[in-house]
Design a protein around this motif. Structure first.
Motif, PDB file in Angstrom:
ATOM      1  N   ARG A  59      56.325  36.396  53.310  1.00 18.76           N
ATOM      2  CA  ARG A  59      55.643  37.371  52.451  1.00 18.76           C
ATOM      3  C   ARG A  59      54.481  36.693  51.765  1.00 18.76           C
ATOM      4  NH1 ARG A  59      57.637  39.897  55.427  1.00 18.76           N
ATOM      5  NH2 ARG A  59      59.289  41.418  55.259  1.00 18.76           N
ATOM      6  N   LEU A  60      53.340  37.373  51.698  1.00 22.84           N
ATOM      7  CA  LEU A  60      52.137  36.821  51.085  1.00 22.84           C
ATOM      8  C   LEU A  60      51.343  37.965  50.475  1.00 22.84           C
ATOM      9  CD1 LEU A  60      50.487  34.160  50.779  1.00 22.84           C
ATOM     10  CD2 LEU A  60      49.259  34.836  52.846  1.00 22.84           C
ATOM     11  N   TRP A  61      50.909  37.801  49.231  1.00 17.98           N
ATOM     12  CA  TRP A  61      50.134  38.837  48.562  1.00 17.98           C
ATOM     13  C   TRP A  61      49.141  38.219  47.596  1.00 17.98           C
ATOM     14  CZ3 TRP A  61      55.326  37.926  47.849  1.00 17.98           C
ATOM     15  CH2 TRP A  61      55.725  37.495  46.602  1.00 17.98           C
ATOM     16  N   ARG A  62      48.206  39.031  47.159  1.00 17.95           N
ATOM     17  CA  ARG A  62      47.154  38.630  46.219  1.00 17.95           C
ATOM     18  C   ARG A  62      47.762  38.455  44.837  1.00 17.95           C
ATOM     19  NH1 ARG A  62      43.542  36.400  43.872  1.00 17.95           N
ATOM     20  NH2 ARG A  62      41.623  37.336  43.179  1.00 17.95           N
ATOM     21  N   ALA A  63      47.351  37.402  44.140  1.00 17.58           N
ATOM     22  CA  ALA A  63      47.789  37.146  42.767  1.00 17.58           C
ATOM     23  C   ALA A  63      46.550  37.153  41.877  1.00 17.58           C
ATOM     24  CB  ALA A  63      48.509  35.803  42.687  1.00 17.58           C
ATOM     25  N   ASN A  64      46.428  38.151  41.056  1.00 14.24           N
ATOM     26  CA  ASN A  64      45.250  38.274  40.208  1.00 14.24           C
ATOM     27  C   ASN A  64      45.437  37.582  38.862  1.00 14.24           C
ATOM     28  OD1 ASN A  64      43.545  39.968  41.871  1.00 14.24           O
ATOM     29  ND2 ASN A  64      45.111  41.523  41.584  1.00 14.24           N
ATOM     30  N   VAL A  65      44.363  37.018  38.365  1.00 14.29           N
ATOM     31  CA  VAL A  65      44.321  36.410  37.044  1.00 14.29           C
ATOM     32  C   VAL A  65      43.105  36.982  36.341  1.00 14.29           C
ATOM     33  CG1 VAL A  65      44.057  34.263  35.746  1.00 14.29           C
ATOM     34  CG2 VAL A  65      45.336  34.267  37.894  1.00 14.29           C
ATOM     35  N   GLY A  66      43.267  37.324  35.082  1.00 21.73           N
ATOM     36  CA  GLY A  66      42.096  37.831  34.377  1.00 21.73           C
ATOM     37  C   GLY A  66      42.438  38.495  33.069  1.00 21.73           C
ATOM     38  N   VAL A  67      41.520  39.332  32.649  1.00 20.18           N
ATOM     39  CA  VAL A  67      41.621  40.040  31.378  1.00 20.18           C
ATOM     40  C   VAL A  67      41.210  41.485  31.610  1.00 20.18           C
ATOM     41  CG1 VAL A  67      40.709  40.191  29.028  1.00 20.18           C
ATOM     42  CG2 VAL A  67      41.036  37.953  30.082  1.00 20.18           C
ATOM     43  N   ALA A  68      41.936  42.396  30.983  1.00 21.81           N
ATOM     44  CA  ALA A  68      41.576  43.812  31.028  1.00 21.81           C
ATOM     45  C   ALA A  68      41.568  44.340  29.603  1.00 21.81           C
ATOM     46  CB  ALA A  68      42.568  44.590  31.876  1.00 21.81           C
ATOM     47  N   HIS A  69      40.684  45.266  29.359  1.00 23.31           N
ATOM     48  CA  HIS A  69      40.631  45.912  28.051  1.00 23.31           C
ATOM     49  C   HIS A  69      41.304  47.271  28.174  1.00 23.31           C
ATOM     50  CE1 HIS A  69      38.078  42.876  26.225  1.00 23.31           C
ATOM     51  NE2 HIS A  69      37.473  42.802  27.400  1.00 23.31           N
ATOM     52  N   VAL A  70      42.331  47.463  27.353  1.00 28.73           N
ATOM     53  CA  VAL A  70      43.063  48.721  27.317  1.00 28.73           C
ATOM     54  C   VAL A  70      42.876  49.283  25.917  1.00 28.73           C
ATOM     55  CG1 VAL A  70      45.307  49.829  27.572  1.00 28.73           C
ATOM     56  CG2 VAL A  70      44.743  47.824  28.966  1.00 28.73           C
ATOM     57  N   GLY A  71      42.001  50.263  25.809  1.00 32.16           N
ATOM     58  CA  GLY A  71      41.640  50.756  24.482  1.00 32.16           C
ATOM     59  C   GLY A  71      40.992  49.629  23.692  1.00 32.16           C
ATOM     60  N   ARG A  72      41.565  49.313  22.550  1.00 32.52           N
ATOM     61  CA  ARG A  72      41.036  48.231  21.713  1.00 32.52           C
ATOM     62  C   ARG A  72      41.745  46.909  21.967  1.00 32.52           C
ATOM     63  NH1 ARG A  72      40.340  50.036  15.753  1.00 32.52           N
ATOM     64  NH2 ARG A  72      38.105  49.859  16.014  1.00 32.52           N
ATOM     65  N   ARG A  73      42.708  46.939  22.857  1.00 33.98           N
ATOM     66  CA  ARG A  73      43.485  45.732  23.133  1.00 33.98           C
ATOM     67  C   ARG A  73      42.952  44.987  24.346  1.00 33.98           C
ATOM     68  NH1 ARG A  73      49.484  47.089  23.898  1.00 33.98           N
ATOM     69  NH2 ARG A  73      49.355  44.915  24.469  1.00 33.98           N
ATOM     70  N   MET A  74      43.051  43.672  24.288  1.00 30.37           N
ATOM     71  CA  MET A  74      42.716  42.835  25.432  1.00 30.37           C
ATOM     72  C   MET A  74      44.032  42.325  26.008  1.00 30.37           C
ATOM     73  SD  MET A  74      40.265  39.488  25.682  1.00 30.37           S
ATOM     74  CE  MET A  74      41.238  38.500  24.582  1.00 30.37           C
ATOM     75  N   VAL A  75      44.239  42.555  27.296  1.00 31.38           N
ATOM     76  CA  VAL A  75      45.473  42.162  27.957  1.00 31.38           C
ATOM     77  C   VAL A  75      45.142  41.112  29.018  1.00 31.38           C
ATOM     78  CG1 VAL A  75      47.431  42.968  29.327  1.00 31.38           C
ATOM     79  CG2 VAL A  75      46.423  44.468  27.592  1.00 31.38           C
ATOM     80  N   ARG A  76      45.804  39.962  28.915  1.00 29.28           N
ATOM     81  CA  ARG A  76      45.640  38.911  29.919  1.00 29.28           C
ATOM     82  C   ARG A  76      46.750  39.040  30.951  1.00 29.28           C
ATOM     83  NH1 ARG A  76      41.973  35.170  28.564  1.00 29.28           N
ATOM     84  NH2 ARG A  76      41.357  35.046  26.389  1.00 29.28           N
ATOM     85  N   PHE A  77      46.422  38.755  32.201  1.00 32.81           N
ATOM     86  CA  PHE A  77      47.444  38.788  33.241  1.00 32.81           C
ATOM     87  C   PHE A  77      47.280  37.590  34.156  1.00 32.81           C
ATOM     88  CE2 PHE A  77      43.899  41.524  34.243  1.00 32.81           C
ATOM     89  CZ  PHE A  77      43.540  41.163  35.521  1.00 32.81           C
ATOM     90  N   GLY A  78      48.393  37.188  34.754  1.00 32.01           N
ATOM     91  CA  GLY A  78      48.393  36.005  35.604  1.00 32.01           C
ATOM     92  C   GLY A  78      48.507  34.739  34.774  1.00 32.01           C
ATOM     93  N   ILE A  79      48.551  33.628  35.476  1.00 37.55           N
ATOM     94  CA  ILE A  79      48.663  32.302  34.873  1.00 37.55           C
ATOM     95  C   ILE A  79      47.380  31.541  35.181  1.00 37.55           C
ATOM     96  CG2 ILE A  79      49.944  30.132  34.894  1.00 37.55           C
ATOM     97  CD1 ILE A  79      52.341  31.773  35.974  1.00 37.55           C
ATOM     98  N   ARG A  80      46.754  30.986  34.155  1.00 41.22           N
ATOM     99  CA  ARG A  80      45.531  30.209  34.396  1.00 41.22           C
ATOM    100  C   ARG A  80      45.799  29.131  35.439  1.00 41.22           C
ATOM    101  NH1 ARG A  80      41.200  30.198  30.340  1.00 41.22           N
ATOM    102  NH2 ARG A  80      40.680  28.218  31.289  1.00 41.22           N
ATOM    103  N   GLY A  81      44.936  29.076  36.428  1.00 43.75           N
ATOM    104  CA  GLY A  81      45.068  28.057  37.463  1.00 43.75           C
ATOM    105  C   GLY A  81      45.905  28.462  38.653  1.00 43.75           C
ATOM    106  N   GLN A  82      46.583  29.608  38.569  1.00 42.21           N
ATOM    107  CA  GLN A  82      47.426  29.986  39.700  1.00 42.21           C
ATOM    108  C   GLN A  82      46.578  30.236  40.937  1.00 42.21           C
ATOM    109  OE1 GLN A  82      49.242  33.599  38.080  1.00 42.21           O
ATOM    110  NE2 GLN A  82      48.539  34.715  39.858  1.00 42.21           N
ATOM    111  N   ALA A  83      47.198  30.111  42.091  1.00 43.59           N
ATOM    112  CA  ALA A  83      46.495  30.266  43.357  1.00 43.59           C
ATOM    113  C   ALA A  83      46.111  31.723  43.594  1.00 43.59           C
ATOM    114  CB  ALA A  83      47.368  29.747  44.500  1.00 43.59           C
ATOM    115  N   ASP A  84      45.180  31.932  44.509  1.00 43.91           N
ATOM    116  CA  ASP A  84      44.694  33.270  44.845  1.00 43.91           C
ATOM    117  C   ASP A  84      45.758  34.130  45.519  1.00 43.91           C
ATOM    118  OD1 ASP A  84      41.929  32.842  44.018  1.00 43.91           O
ATOM    119  OD2 ASP A  84      41.808  31.486  45.736  1.00 43.91           O
ATOM    120  N   LEU A  85      46.567  33.486  46.360  1.00 48.36           N
ATOM    121  CA  LEU A  85      47.601  34.186  47.114  1.00 48.36           C
ATOM    122  C   LEU A  85      48.943  33.532  46.825  1.00 48.36           C
ATOM    123  CD1 LEU A  85      45.713  34.315  50.537  1.00 48.36           C
ATOM    124  CD2 LEU A  85      45.740  36.077  48.759  1.00 48.36           C
TER     125      LEU A  85
END
Length: 107
Positions: A21-47
């Motif tokens: 099994r292999l899938w995309r692993a996203n890292v980043g930041v999203a703005h939800v309303g006034r909140r900033m939500v971080r997802f993923g682990i800094r440095g994690q691989a792309d897949l």
């Protein structure tokens, strides 16, 4: 070939194999309303994925001249310390070679 094109080629080549099994692993930041939500682990691989024997698989995709960040190297060290398989890939063939080297049959 760009990193994104290489990443897509790797997903096409390995993403649907039985037992792997292999899938995309996203890292980043999203703005939800006034909140900033971080997802993923800094440095994690792309897949990310799971090998047939249960080991974790991480594939960091780079262009011909791309270099790992310090965070990506630290993530690689962690994965390897826990006996996972980390691949720094610049092509589909890099992934194929590494999987064969760690005993994963693709036939």
């Amino acid at each position: 070939m760009t990193e994104k094109q290489t990443q897509n080629a790797i997903l096409r080549a390995f993403g649907m194999l039985p037992g792997l099994r292999l899938w995309r692993a996203n890292v980043g930041v999203a703005h939800v309303g006034r909140r900033m939500v971080r997802f993923g682990i800094r440095g994690q691989a792309d897949l990310t994925g799971i090998l047939p024997d249960g080991r974790r698989l991480e594939v960091e995709v780079k262009s011909a001249t791309g270099r790992q960040t310090a965070e990506q190297k630290a993530f690689q060290d962690m994965i390897e310390r826990f006996h996972g398989v980390y691949i720094l890939a610049r092509s589909v063939e890099d992934v194929r070679r590494k999987l064969a080297a760690v005993g994963v049959g693709l036939g």
